[in-house]
Design a protein around this motif. Structure first.
Motif, short mmCIF file in Angstrom:
data_model
loop_
_atom_site.label_atom_id
_atom_site.label_comp_id
_atom_site.label_asym_id
_atom_site.label_seq_id
_atom_site.Cartn_x
_atom_site.Cartn_y
_atom_site.Cartn_z
N MET A 40 0.82 -1.20 0.00
CA MET A 40 0.00 0.00 0.00
C MET A 40 0.85 1.26 0.00
SD MET A 40 -2.75 -1.29 -0.57
CE MET A 40 -3.49 0.30 -0.80
N ARG A 98 -15.06 9.15 0.64
CA ARG A 98 -14.22 8.01 1.02
C ARG A 98 -14.43 7.64 2.48
NH1 ARG A 98 -11.51 5.21 0.72
NH2 ARG A 98 -9.30 5.64 0.91
N ALA A 105 -12.07 2.91 -1.99
CA ALA A 105 -10.84 3.38 -2.63
C ALA A 105 -10.70 2.86 -4.05
CB ALA A 105 -9.64 2.96 -1.78
N THR A 150 -6.89 9.89 -2.82
CA THR A 150 -6.93 8.50 -2.37
C THR A 150 -5.53 7.97 -2.07
OG1 THR A 150 -8.91 8.14 -3.73
CG2 THR A 150 -7.75 6.19 -2.94
N CYS A 151 -4.59 8.23 -2.96
CA CYS A 151 -3.23 7.67 -2.80
C CYS A 151 -2.49 8.28 -1.62
CB CYS A 151 -2.44 7.89 -4.09
SG CYS A 151 -3.02 6.97 -5.51
N MET A 154 -4.03 7.22 1.75
CA MET A 154 -4.01 5.78 2.00
C MET A 154 -2.74 5.37 2.74
SD MET A 154 -5.46 2.80 1.59
CE MET A 154 -6.69 3.01 0.30
N LYS A 157 -2.58 6.06 6.47
CA LYS A 157 -3.40 5.18 7.30
C LYS A 157 -2.67 3.87 7.61
CE LYS A 157 -7.85 6.89 5.60
NZ LYS A 157 -9.12 6.52 4.90
N PHE A 216 -6.36 -1.54 -3.98
CA PHE A 216 -6.47 -0.65 -2.83
C PHE A 216 -7.41 -1.22 -1.76
CE2 PHE A 216 -5.00 3.89 -3.88
CZ PHE A 216 -3.92 3.42 -4.60
N ASP A 218 -8.52 -0.04 2.52
CA ASP A 218 -8.31 0.77 3.71
C ASP A 218 -8.17 -0.10 4.94
OD1 ASP A 218 -8.53 3.60 2.88
OD2 ASP A 218 -10.55 3.03 2.26
#
Length: 463
Positions: A40, A98, A105, A150-151, A154, A157, A216, A218
């Motif tokens: 990720m 999101r 994602a 998003t990237c 991500m 997280k 992807f 989360d």
């Protein structure tokens, strides 16, 4: 202490520190998604590669687009400004979608892939400039905004304990991916092949974004890696130093709570200034170099080096900020970015190609470094759970900086020439360093250098 079943193979428990921040520990990356979390970093990095050419290589195609469609140079720069406007405008609503669970994602990345191909198709076949504004400026900009939001969020997280270097590496993909296209658009594309080249580039970039986005996933809210105890000092010197220099947020701020803190809007304005300088350099370095008499190949090399160093700066600066603190690093970066604008101007006026290349690289380093710093700093100050929305608010300053750096920048160059424009950009950069001195995490006691965790987990405090 409460233990809750997450799946048949993994359990987790929730603990809290003295500030009331909750950490969810026990689940490994393999429990959650069946593979190590470094993937990720890899896939978001690939996604950023796929959208980078739209911003960093676009102005390299200025001459061909002007001749093919008879668009004025002003339209070219405003097209880029509109692209940047929508790329930044979608950051906050994309973050809201999101984090609410309405937009997974993977689907956000597919939206980005679709916008990417539409942008290049419009540049290739637009019957008039309005279609180009809608296709490239609006659709491609929105798609890139979904991918970027998003990237970047991500990776934070998945690496909440040491996010600076990882965030910087992913952010660096936003510049690296443009390098081959700078040479392609400058040295190979012409009136005989521009449509085929643009369609091919669009298909490649779209495919890269879609492929990366398919993987992807989360982590759960409040997730914390099980090998790092959030309530005790870790034995890993790298993680310990990173947490000492950049302590976790005192709580998970919602967007409404974050918006009520003055520091968020100070960050917004600081990013507005520095991003505007970065976009100004991207838009005007090529035409400035040509006007100063440098050959097209030299200018393309300078732009490519700028993109390479821009991407490298994003990765390196994240690692540096883990070691020395996000705010201290940001101050130095603003000083470097501002000073580099004077260097680009002087090197061009001197006609010194080596000096021009050097100053271009320094400017690229500073311009790229600001984005991962603000992304990681937002998570440090306001937490990871709502970072997509909170960083979306900070990043929304690019709404204005894109138009100012590219569109308004063309007006400033027309009125004051390059000398006045570069001097103004340099002064703004130095002023941003002064503003960065006042950025401090909200809610953290001023008398304490770092937060001392509560050794009692949630549940034991209630006993």
């Amino acid at each position: 202490m409460t233990t809750i079943d997450y799946s048949s193979s993994a359990t987790f428990r929730e603990v809290t520190d003295r500030n009331g921040r909750v950490y969810r520990i026990g689940e490994t990356d393999r429990h959650i998604m069946g593979r190590p979390r470094w993937t990720m970093v890899l896939f978001p990095w690939m996604g950023m590669l796929g959208i980078s050419s739209s911003e960093y290589a676009f102005t390299s195609a200025e001459d061909t687009l002007h001749e093919a469609h008879l668009w004025s140079s002003g339209h070219i720069f405003w097209l880029m400004g509109v692209w940047v406007f929508f790329q930044a405008a979608v950051a906050f609503p994309a973050g809201q979608l999101r984090e609410s669970g309405k937009l997974p994602a993977r689907y956000a990345m597919m939206v980005g892939a679709l916008g990417t191909i539409l942008g290049y198709l419009s540049l290739a076949f637009a019957p008039n400039v309005i279609v180009a504004y809608l296709g490239f400026g609006v659709c491609s900009g929105i798609g890139a905004g979904f991918v970027y939001a998003t990237c970047v969020n991500m990776v934070g997280k998945w690496y909440p304990e040491r996010k600076g270097g990882k965030t910087g590496m992913v952010n660096g993909g936003f510049a690296y991916g443009s390098v081959p296209f700078v040479f392609l658009f400058t040295s190979y594309m012409d009136l005989s092949n521009y449509r085929g080249v643009l369609v091919a580039v669009g298909l490649v970039c779209c495919s890269v974004v879609a492929f990366a986005g398919w993987f992807f996933k989360d982590p759960p809210k409040n997730w914390w890696p099980p090998h790092v105890d959030p309530l005790k000092m870790t034995d890993d010197p790298k993680i310990r130093r990173a947490l000492e220099k950049n302590p976790p947020a005192v709580k998970q701020y919602t967007p409404k709570e974050a918006a009520r803190t003055p520091v968020l809007w100070m960050m917004w304005f600081c990013l507005l200034c520095t991003a505007g300088i970065n976009i100004f350099g991207i838009a005007f370095q090529v035409p400035f170099g040509k006007d100063m008499g440098f050959a097209g190949g030299i200018v393309a090399t300078a732009m490519s080096l700028k993109a390479i160093v821009n991407g490298t700066g994003r990765g390196v600066i994240g690692w540096i900020s883990d070691k020395f603190g996000r705010r201290n690093t940001l101050i130095i970066v603003c000083l470097v970015l501002g000073t580099a604008q004077f260097g680009v101007l002087v090197s061009g006026q001197m006609g010194s190609m080596p000096f021009f290349l050097f100053c271009s690289m320094v400017s690229g380093f500073g311009g790229g470094a600001i984005f991962p710093l603000f992304a990681a700093m937002t998570a440090d100050y306001f937490g990871e759970n709502n970072n997509a929305s909170n960083y979306g608010m900070v990043y929304s300053s690019k709404l204005i900086s894109g138009l100012v750096g590219s569109g308004v920048g063309s007006i400033v160059v027309g009125v004051w020439d390059y000398e006045g424009a570069f001097v103004l950009a340099g002064c703004i950069g130095l002023g941003s360093a002064v503003l960065a001195l006042f950025l401090k995490a909200p809610g953290r006691p001023k008398t304490s250098r770092r937060t001392v965790p509560n050794p009692q987990p949630l549940g034991e405090e209630m006993a």
